[in-house]
Motif scaffolding. Structure first.
Motif: not given
Length: 150
Positions: A26-27, A72, A89-91
């Motif tokens: 999820g990233f 997200r 990171r980004r979700d």
């Protein structure tokens, strides 16, 4: 920027192996874990990964779209992967989708219209038009929210 707003679309570049790891957890990461490019992306933006190969530095000719989803809310954050590597990171909420060779959309995508279209991908993250995002989502069989804010 409102977190409910879908404001943009992005094409990110990474090996298929790296994309699959991010998709399962999820990233997303781009540009070897740099924060700057991730800060350009807003909550609700659509992101598509293009993978030139399965493995980093391998030339196996994958050349496929390997993931699609929506970013997200939240800022880029650091994640310790061990060995001194602490990328940003980004979700992302990844959609269920099949991997699709870029050649399957030959002649249909605006970003591939120029002869040297791959040149823009060297930056690891580039803007993607709404039309291209929709075409890629459809080809991948992705059920990703395609609504855009006014």
């Amino acid at each position: 920027m409102s977190t409910s707003m879908i404001s943009g679309h992005w094409l990110a570049v990474a090996s298929g192996e790296h994309v699959r790891i991010g998709r399962s957890a999820g990233f997303m990461q781009v540009c070897h874990g740099k924060a700057g490019p991730l800060r350009r992306i807003g909550a609700g933006d659509g992101v598509v990964y293009y993978s030139p190969s399965n493995g980093f530095g391998v030339q196996d000719g994958l050349k496929s779209f390997t993931a699609i989803g929506r970013v997200r809310a939240g800022d880029p954050y650091r994640f310790d992967m061990g060995g001194g590597f602490v990328p940003f990171r980004r979700d992302v909420d990844w959609a269920a989708a099949r991997e699709v060779p870029v050649g399957a959309l030959a002649g249909q995508l605006d970003f591939t219209a120029e002869r040297n279209w791959g040149y823009q991908l060297r930056f690891g993250l580039c803007p993607l038009g709404e039309r291209d995002f929709r075409l890629i989502a459809e080809a991948m069989g992705a059920e990703v929210d395609l609504r855009l804010s006014a």
